[in-house]
Design a protein around this motif. Sequence first.
Motif, PDB file in Angstrom:
ATOM      1  N   GLU A 195      -1.163  23.781  79.234  1.00 61.73           N
ATOM      2  CA  GLU A 195      -1.452  22.408  78.808  1.00 61.73           C
ATOM      3  C   GLU A 195      -0.182  21.580  78.591  1.00 61.73           C
ATOM      4  O   GLU A 195      -0.259  20.381  78.329  1.00 61.73           O
ATOM      5  CB  GLU A 195      -2.298  22.433  77.521  1.00 61.73           C
ATOM      6  N   ASP A 210       5.580  18.210  76.138  1.00 61.57           N
ATOM      7  CA  ASP A 210       6.503  19.247  75.663  1.00 61.57           C
ATOM      8  C   ASP A 210       7.457  18.679  74.611  1.00 61.57           C
ATOM      9  O   ASP A 210       8.225  17.764  74.898  1.00 61.57           O
ATOM     10  CB  ASP A 210       7.300  19.764  76.874  1.00 61.57           C
ATOM     11  N   SER A 211       7.395  19.241  73.408  1.00 59.44           N
ATOM     12  CA  SER A 211       8.435  18.873  72.428  1.00 59.44           C
ATOM     13  C   SER A 211       9.346  20.056  72.147  1.00 59.44           C
ATOM     14  O   SER A 211      10.479  19.881  71.691  1.00 59.44           O
ATOM     15  CB  SER A 211       7.807  18.366  71.125  1.00 59.44           C
ATOM     16  N   GLY A 259       2.566  31.277  74.031  1.00 60.57           N
ATOM     17  CA  GLY A 259       2.018  32.533  74.537  1.00 60.57           C
ATOM     18  C   GLY A 259       2.405  33.757  73.736  1.00 60.57           C
ATOM     19  O   GLY A 259       2.404  34.874  74.250  1.00 60.57           O
ATOM     20  N   ALA A 260       2.722  33.575  72.440  1.00 58.92           N
ATOM     21  CA  ALA A 260       3.179  34.720  71.633  1.00 58.92           C
ATOM     22  C   ALA A 260       2.031  35.392  70.897  1.00 58.92           C
ATOM     23  O   ALA A 260       2.189  36.490  70.372  1.00 58.92           O
ATOM     24  CB  ALA A 260       4.228  34.240  70.631  1.00 58.92           C
ATOM     25  N   ASP A 266      -1.960  34.566  76.424  1.00 60.64           N
ATOM     26  CA  ASP A 266      -0.700  34.804  75.707  1.00 60.64           C
ATOM     27  C   ASP A 266      -0.022  36.043  76.290  1.00 60.64           C
ATOM     28  O   ASP A 266      -0.413  37.176  75.982  1.00 60.64           O
ATOM     29  CB  ASP A 266      -0.976  34.992  74.202  1.00 60.64           C
ATOM     30  N   PRO A 305       6.201  31.284  68.723  1.00 60.06           N
ATOM     31  CA  PRO A 305       4.893  30.687  68.967  1.00 60.06           C
ATOM     32  C   PRO A 305       5.058  29.249  69.461  1.00 60.06           C
ATOM     33  O   PRO A 305       6.073  28.603  69.187  1.00 60.06           O
ATOM     34  CB  PRO A 305       4.222  30.708  67.592  1.00 60.06           C
ATOM     35  N   GLY A 306       4.040  28.764  70.167  1.00 62.40           N
ATOM     36  CA  GLY A 306       4.165  27.440  70.756  1.00 62.40           C
ATOM     37  C   GLY A 306       4.124  26.298  69.765  1.00 62.40           C
ATOM     38  O   GLY A 306       4.664  25.218  70.021  1.00 62.40           O
ATOM     39  N   ASN A 307       3.488  26.513  68.613  1.00 60.99           N
ATOM     40  CA  ASN A 307       3.367  25.414  67.649  1.00 60.99           C
ATOM     41  C   ASN A 307       4.739  24.826  67.340  1.00 60.99           C
ATOM     42  O   ASN A 307       5.657  25.552  66.927  1.00 60.99           O
ATOM     43  CB  ASN A 307       2.745  25.934  66.347  1.00 60.99           C
TER      44      ASN A 307
HETATM   45  N1  LIG Z   1      -6.807  35.283  66.654  1.00 56.99           N
HETATM   46  C1  LIG Z   1      -5.611  34.802  66.313  1.00 56.99           C
HETATM   47  N2  LIG Z   1      -5.250  33.586  66.733  1.00 56.99           N
HETATM   48  C2  LIG Z   1      -4.058  33.092  66.385  1.00 56.99           C
HETATM   49  C3  LIG Z   1      -3.170  33.824  65.594  1.00 56.99           C
HETATM   50  C4  LIG Z   1      -3.562  35.134  65.191  1.00 56.99           C
HETATM   51  O1  LIG Z   1      -2.852  35.845  64.485  1.00 56.99           O
HETATM   52  N3  LIG Z   1      -4.796  35.575  65.579  1.00 56.99           N
HETATM   53  N4  LIG Z   1      -1.992  33.289  65.233  1.00 56.99           N
HETATM   54  C5  LIG Z   1      -1.950  31.838  65.138  1.00 56.99           C
HETATM   55  C6  LIG Z   1      -0.622  31.372  64.880  1.00 56.99           C
HETATM   56  S1  LIG Z   1      -0.041  31.653  63.355  1.00 56.99           S
HETATM   57  C7  LIG Z   1       0.090  30.675  65.791  1.00 56.99           C
HETATM   58  S2  LIG Z   1       1.609  30.051  65.349  1.00 56.99           S
HETATM   59  C8  LIG Z   1      -0.412  30.392  67.128  1.00 56.99           C
HETATM   60  C9  LIG Z   1       0.702  30.651  68.153  1.00 56.99           C
HETATM   61  O2  LIG Z   1       0.181  30.848  69.379  1.00 56.99           O
HETATM   62  P1  LIG Z   1       1.045  30.939  70.701  1.00 56.99           P
HETATM   63  O3  LIG Z   1       2.412  31.405  70.505  1.00 56.99           O
HETATM   64  O4  LIG Z   1       0.272  31.730  71.660  1.00 56.99           O
HETATM   65  O5  LIG Z   1       1.207  29.424  71.091  1.00 56.99           O
HETATM   66  P2  LIG Z   1       0.346  28.583  72.076  1.00 56.99           P
HETATM   67  O6  LIG Z   1      -1.065  28.966  71.958  1.00 56.99           O
HETATM   68  O7  LIG Z   1       0.980  28.643  73.370  1.00 56.99           O
HETATM   69  O8  LIG Z   1       0.548  27.139  71.422  1.00 56.99           O
HETATM   70  C10 LIG Z   1       0.153  26.844  70.123  1.00 56.99           C
HETATM   71  C11 LIG Z   1       0.032  25.324  69.939  1.00 56.99           C
HETATM   72  O9  LIG Z   1       1.274  24.703  70.185  1.00 56.99           O
HETATM   73  C12 LIG Z   1       1.193  23.752  71.241  1.00 56.99           C
HETATM   74  N5  LIG Z   1       2.406  23.864  72.060  1.00 56.99           N
HETATM   75  C13 LIG Z   1       2.775  24.952  72.766  1.00 56.99           C
HETATM   76  N6  LIG Z   1       3.927  24.700  73.406  1.00 56.99           N
HETATM   77  C14 LIG Z   1       4.269  23.443  73.116  1.00 56.99           C
HETATM   78  C15 LIG Z   1       5.356  22.617  73.515  1.00 56.99           C
HETATM   79  N7  LIG Z   1       6.324  23.071  74.338  1.00 56.99           N
HETATM   80  N8  LIG Z   1       5.431  21.367  73.018  1.00 56.99           N
HETATM   81  C16 LIG Z   1       4.453  20.909  72.202  1.00 56.99           C
HETATM   82  N9  LIG Z   1       3.403  21.656  71.781  1.00 56.99           N
HETATM   83  C17 LIG Z   1       3.308  22.894  72.235  1.00 56.99           C
HETATM   84  C18 LIG Z   1      -0.019  24.198  72.034  1.00 56.99           C
HETATM   85  O10 LIG Z   1      -0.561  23.160  72.778  1.00 56.99           O
HETATM   86  C19 LIG Z   1      -0.927  24.694  70.932  1.00 56.99           C
HETATM   87  O11 LIG Z   1      -1.546  23.587  70.314  1.00 56.99           O
HETATM   88  O12 LIG Z   1      -1.525  31.188  67.409  1.00 56.99           O
HETATM   89  C20 LIG Z   1      -2.518  31.158  66.384  1.00 56.99           C
HETATM   90  N10 LIG Z   1      -3.683  31.838  66.843  1.00 56.99           N
END
Ligand SMILES: Nc1nc2c(c(=O)[nH]1)N[C@H]1C(S)=C(S)[C@@H](COP(=O)(O)OP(=O)(O)OC[C@H]3O[C@@H](n4cnc5c(N)ncnc54)[C@H](O)[C@@H]3O)O[C@H]1N2
Length: 412
Positions: A195, A210-211, A259-260, A266, A305-307
Amino acid sequence: MWVDPNAAPPKPIPYAEARTRLETLAAALPRPVVSRPVIECLGRTLAESVAAPAAVPGFRHSAMDGYALPATAAPFQTGQVFKIGGAATAGQATPVVAADAAMAVATGGMVPEAFGAVVPKEQVQVTGDTLALCADIAQDANIRGADDDFAAGDPIATAGDKLDAVLLATLCTAGVQTINVWEPPRVAILVTGDEIQPFGSVLKPGHRIDSNGPLLASWAAASGFTFTIAGPSRDDPEQLRAQLSALAMSHELLIVTGGASVGPADFTPRLFGELGQIAFWRVAVRPGMPVVAARIGDSLALGLPGNPVAVVAGLFAFVGPIIRTWFGMRDPEPSPARLDRAIGKSHARLEWRRGYWYVDATGQARVRPIDKVSSGAMQSVAQANVLIELRAEQEHWDSDALVPTHRIRMEI
Ligand SMILES: Nc1nc2c(c(=O)[nH]1)N[C@H]1C(S)=C(S)[C@@H](COP(=O)(O)OP(=O)(O)OC[C@H]3O[C@@H](n4cnc5c(N)ncnc54)[C@H](O)[C@@H]3O)O[C@H]1N2
Ligand code: MOO
């Protein structure tokens, strides 16, 4: 550690344990030391301590524009009269003057031992080639020693010190020519997420700009590191595997965002496990719990993580310690501050809560917690200047409680 996508994810480890493993990984990387001319080392970090090679400036000299008085004529009293036997200018050899004569001298000019004090111009009356003292002048007045700045062997800087303008100039002053500095790590940044769209894109529903890329690239640029930025890449394991292994070959630090976690798209932990050895995956912190770290070849790979707020916290909590281990730097001290209001949390993770640190009218350091705690809310980071450290095992803090805070939004 092999990451099985079908198995339950590992239990998060405490932050202190994650840091220890990360620092062990960072210390084991090949970290070259290079010898460079001091003048080219702004922003570099010393690999070894430096002491003054010789006294500076190395000669006894005048602190004032005036006249050096012959030592044999001491004590120097009002009304005493001297012949002016010659003039010493800064940077020139001292003229030969009669043993009982005074010598005109400029600030910084050499004053041989035969002279016992310098009288400033304002305290003499000159008539032709003689002068009369208008005041009593103390022994050694206005004469600086050969080691006024440094004595030989004086410590100047310690291994782990970063050269700012002042330290660079101080080393130049001390006559240090070359220094041994750490070559910085080459940093690769890989932004992932189906996304995630690059800066300037027109977004469709479900897309985000992307931020993380701009954040990490700005950090790397401000730190003076050579860096590569890749992505945003699709959540495609084959493509990501190829990118990760190529980047790991030519960079010592590889930072991946997104994707962590444990979702179907992920792939970061699994790919780290396939390409290298995982040091940890999942740490009991907030934000940033799904963070993963591995050694891939000669590279340290960190999957944040992506957040976006988890990436800011990750820079502080994981990238900072890696960089400081690399350069042998000490951790910055936290700043204690009193909470503006009571706060709580309902989890047993170490939390870094965004806050605004300030000094109140009574001189007391205080911190105002920012209301938004979402890991997606960059707005709240922009309103903050510190992260408030909330211990894992505590759930409530009263208003006025003293808490450690860590400065963010500065160079790490
Ligand atoms: N079932 C579970 N779900 C989740 C858990 C868990 O333990 N069990 N952990 C949560 C936590 S805490 C986090 S932090 C997130 C991290 O997930 P990911 O590393 O896989 O990150 P994404 O899903 O890829 O992205 C999360 C969020 O951030 C936005 N994002 C990603 N990259 C960018 C970017 N370059 N610039 C701006 N924003 C970005 C993305 O669109 C998502 O909204 O997982 C939880 N879930
Ligand atoms: O650890 Mo996640 O970053 O809390 O939302």
